[in-house]
Design a protein around this motif. Structure first.
Motif, PDB file in Angstrom:
ATOM      1  N   SER A  12       6.465   5.153  -7.217  1.00  4.82           N
ATOM      2  CA  SER A  12       6.845   4.356  -6.047  1.00  4.82           C
ATOM      3  C   SER A  12       7.470   5.282  -5.010  1.00  4.82           C
ATOM      4  O   SER A  12       7.771   6.445  -5.307  1.00  4.82           O
ATOM      5  CB  SER A  12       7.865   3.262  -6.431  1.00  4.82           C
ATOM      6  N   ASP A  13       7.683   4.753  -3.839  1.00  8.53           N
ATOM      7  CA  ASP A  13       8.495   5.424  -2.815  1.00  8.53           C
ATOM      8  C   ASP A  13       8.024   6.839  -2.459  1.00  8.53           C
ATOM      9  O   ASP A  13       8.835   7.745  -2.337  1.00  8.53           O
ATOM     10  CB  ASP A  13       9.975   5.434  -3.249  1.00  8.53           C
ATOM     11  N   LEU A  14       6.722   6.994  -2.292  1.00  8.86           N
ATOM     12  CA  LEU A  14       6.222   8.281  -1.779  1.00  8.86           C
ATOM     13  C   LEU A  14       6.450   8.361  -0.268  1.00  8.86           C
ATOM     14  O   LEU A  14       6.562   9.439   0.286  1.00  8.86           O
ATOM     15  CB  LEU A  14       4.726   8.442  -2.086  1.00  8.86           C
ATOM     16  N   GLY A  48       5.433   0.058  -4.604  1.00  5.00           N
ATOM     17  CA  GLY A  48       5.947  -0.173  -3.259  1.00  5.00           C
ATOM     18  C   GLY A  48       6.446   1.047  -2.513  1.00  5.00           C
ATOM     19  O   GLY A  48       6.769   2.076  -3.098  1.00  5.00           O
ATOM     20  N   ASP A  49       6.469   0.909  -1.191  1.00  5.91           N
ATOM     21  CA  ASP A  49       6.812   2.001  -0.278  1.00  5.91           C
ATOM     22  C   ASP A  49       6.000   3.258  -0.585  1.00  5.91           C
ATOM     23  O   ASP A  49       6.501   4.382  -0.536  1.00  5.91           O
ATOM     24  CB  ASP A  49       8.322   2.282  -0.263  1.00  5.91           C
ATOM     25  N   PHE A  50       4.738   3.000  -0.871  1.00  2.09           N
ATOM     26  CA  PHE A  50       3.781   4.086  -1.070  1.00  2.09           C
ATOM     27  C   PHE A  50       3.530   4.749   0.290  1.00  2.09           C
ATOM     28  O   PHE A  50       3.517   5.956   0.422  1.00  2.09           O
ATOM     29  CB  PHE A  50       2.498   3.482  -1.659  1.00  2.09           C
ATOM     30  N   GLY A  76       6.162  -2.685  -0.865  1.00  4.20           N
ATOM     31  CA  GLY A  76       7.563  -2.334  -0.677  1.00  4.20           C
ATOM     32  C   GLY A  76       8.049  -2.946   0.619  1.00  4.20           C
ATOM     33  O   GLY A  76       7.332  -3.734   1.254  1.00  4.20           O
ATOM     34  N   ASN A  77       9.249  -2.584   1.027  1.00  2.00           N
ATOM     35  CA  ASN A  77       9.774  -3.144   2.277  1.00  2.00           C
ATOM     36  C   ASN A  77       9.195  -2.445   3.499  1.00  2.00           C
ATOM     37  O   ASN A  77       9.425  -2.873   4.621  1.00  2.00           O
ATOM     38  CB  ASN A  77      11.303  -3.061   2.293  1.00  2.00           C
ATOM     39  N   ARG A  78       8.448  -1.368   3.319  1.00  2.00           N
ATOM     40  CA  ARG A  78       7.837  -0.680   4.459  1.00  2.00           C
ATOM     41  C   ARG A  78       6.338  -0.928   4.576  1.00  2.00           C
ATOM     42  O   ARG A  78       5.796  -0.905   5.671  1.00  2.00           O
ATOM     43  CB  ARG A  78       8.090   0.821   4.352  1.00  2.00           C
ATOM     44  N   MET A  87       9.265  -4.741 -10.226  1.00  2.00           N
ATOM     45  CA  MET A  87       9.706  -5.147  -8.887  1.00  2.00           C
ATOM     46  C   MET A  87       9.698  -3.909  -7.986  1.00  2.00           C
ATOM     47  O   MET A  87       9.763  -2.786  -8.487  1.00  2.00           O
ATOM     48  CB  MET A  87      11.138  -5.695  -8.924  1.00  2.00           C
ATOM     49  N   HIS A  88       9.665  -4.146  -6.670  1.00  2.00           N
ATOM     50  CA  HIS A  88       9.911  -2.986  -5.811  1.00  2.00           C
ATOM     51  C   HIS A  88      11.390  -2.603  -5.909  1.00  2.00           C
ATOM     52  O   HIS A  88      11.736  -1.440  -6.052  1.00  2.00           O
ATOM     53  CB  HIS A  88       9.518  -3.273  -4.357  1.00  2.00           C
ATOM     54  N   GLY A  89      12.263  -3.612  -5.797  1.00  2.00           N
ATOM     55  CA  GLY A  89      13.698  -3.363  -5.971  1.00  2.00           C
ATOM     56  C   GLY A  89      14.555  -3.828  -4.817  1.00  2.00           C
ATOM     57  O   GLY A  89      15.751  -4.051  -4.979  1.00  2.00           O
ATOM     58  N   GLY A 136      11.703   0.568  -8.084  1.00  2.00           N
ATOM     59  CA  GLY A 136      11.964   1.738  -7.239  1.00  2.00           C
ATOM     60  C   GLY A 136      12.950   1.357  -6.155  1.00  2.00           C
ATOM     61  O   GLY A 136      13.946   0.698  -6.418  1.00  2.00           O
ATOM     62  N   HIS A 137      12.658   1.780  -4.929  1.00  2.00           N
ATOM     63  CA  HIS A 137      13.358   1.402  -3.701  1.00  2.00           C
ATOM     64  C   HIS A 137      14.685   2.115  -3.450  1.00  2.00           C
ATOM     65  O   HIS A 137      14.940   2.551  -2.325  1.00  2.00           O
ATOM     66  CB  HIS A 137      13.571  -0.108  -3.616  1.00  2.00           C
ATOM     67  N   THR A 138      15.554   2.208  -4.443  1.00  4.07           N
ATOM     68  CA  THR A 138      16.912   2.704  -4.174  1.00  4.07           C
ATOM     69  C   THR A 138      16.975   4.229  -4.080  1.00  4.07           C
ATOM     70  O   THR A 138      17.994   4.773  -3.638  1.00  4.07           O
ATOM     71  CB  THR A 138      17.892   2.257  -5.280  1.00  4.07           C
TER      72      THR A 138
END
Ligand code: MN
Length: 241
Positions: A7-9, A40-42, A78-80, A113-115, A194-196
Motif C-alpha cells: 500500500s501507500d506507494l 490503497g494510496d497506490f 485509499g484516500n488519494r 482496510m486502507h486505514g 496501511g495509510h498511517t
C-alpha cells in the motif's frame, strides 16, 4: 502458496524512483504469486480513469502482466486514489475491493482496510472523507472536464498539506478503540492496513482473545510488503529502493 500485500506507494511523476522500485517488485516478487492485494494510496492522486497519463499506462501494463501471470489481483481505494474506477481495474485485470473487506487468508479470517477510516480522532478529516466517498458527489465530479478536475486535485492537495502540518502525531494515527470495534464487529483476530506510514505489528486485546494488527509502510527510501505464506504465516518486510 504466497499472497502479497502492499500500500501507500503514492506513485507520481515526480518520484520515478518509486515507479522503478514498483516495476522491480513486479519482476522479482509479484509475478506468479497466488494473490497480490494493493490496499490503497497506490497512486498519489486520481481524478478519473479517462486521464490516462503515461505513468498510469506504464503501471497498468505492469499490473496487467501480473494478472496475466495467473496472480489474482485486488485493489482497494485509499484516500488519494478513491476515484480509480472499474475501467482501470478491467484494464489491469484487478478486482476492486470494498473498504473494509474480510478475506479468508489460508484459513484465518483477515480484515483488510486502507486505514484512514480508523483515524477517528481527526474529526475534520472524517467529515471530509464522508463527502469524498459520497457516490453522487463522485459522479458529479467525474462529469466535469479533465482540466477542471486536474486543477481541483492540485487545490485539494495544497489544502491537505496545509491542514496536516499543524496536526499532532496521535491524531494522524489510528484510534485504538476504533481498531477493537472494527475487529470485533467483523469477528476477526487479524487486521491488515496501511495509510498511517507507521509499519509495525501490534497486539490488540479483543473480547475473545488476542488479535494482531499488521501495518504496511509507505514506499520511500524503503519499500514495504506483507508476505502471507500458506505454510509459514505472515511477515512484514522492507527492502531498499
Ligand atoms: Mn492514505
Amino acid at each position: 502458496m504466497t499472497t502479497l500485500f502492499i500500500s501507500d506507494l503514492h506513485l507520481e511523476e515526480s518520484r520515478p524512483d518509486i515507479t522503478n522500485a514498483f516495476l522491480g517488485f513486479v519482476e522479482e516478487k509479484a509475478l506468479g504469486v497466488e494473490q497480490l492485494y494493493i490496499l490503497g494510496d497506490f497512486f498519489e492522486a486520481w481524478i478519473g480513469d479517462d486521464e490516462r497519463t503515461p505513468l498510469q499506462e506504464q503501471i497498468a501494463a505492469a499490473l496487467r502482466a501480473v494478472s496475466d501471470s495467473g496472480t489474482r489481483l485486488y485493489l482497494m481505494h485509499g484516500n488519494r486514489d478513491f476515484l480509480i474506477g472499474e475501467d482501470y481495474c478491467n484494464r489491469i485485470g484487478a478486482t476492486l475491493l470494498d473498504d473494509p473487506t474480510v478475506v479468508d487468508l489460508y484459513g484465518t479470517p483477515t480484515l483488510l482496510m486502507h486505514g484512514d477510516s480508523l483515524c477517528t480522532a481527526d474529526v475534520e478529516y472524517q467529515k471530509f472523507r464522508a463527502n469524498m466517498r459520497n457516490p453522487q458527489w463522485q459522479q458529479m465530479i467525474l462529469q466535469r472536464p479533465l482540466a477542471e478536475r486536474q486543477q481541483m486535485a492540485r487545490q485539494l492537495r495544497e489544502i491537505s498539506m496545509a491542514k496536516n502540518q499543524g496536526k499532532e502525531e496521535f491524531i494522524m494515527d489510528v484510534t485504538a478503540d476504533e481498531v477493537v470495534k472494527e475487529m470485533e464487529a467483523h469477528g476477526v483476530q487479524r487486521l491488515i492496513h496501511g495509510h498511517t506510514h507507521r509499519p509495525n505489528i501490534h497486539d490488540v486485546e479483543l473480547a475473545d482473545g488476542q488479535g494482531k494488527r499488521w501495518v504496511l509502510g509507505d514506499w520511500g527510501k524503503l519499500g514495504w510488503q506483507i508476505v502471507a505464506d500458506s505454510e509459514k504465516g505472515l511477515r512484514l518486510e522492507s527492502f531498499e529502493i
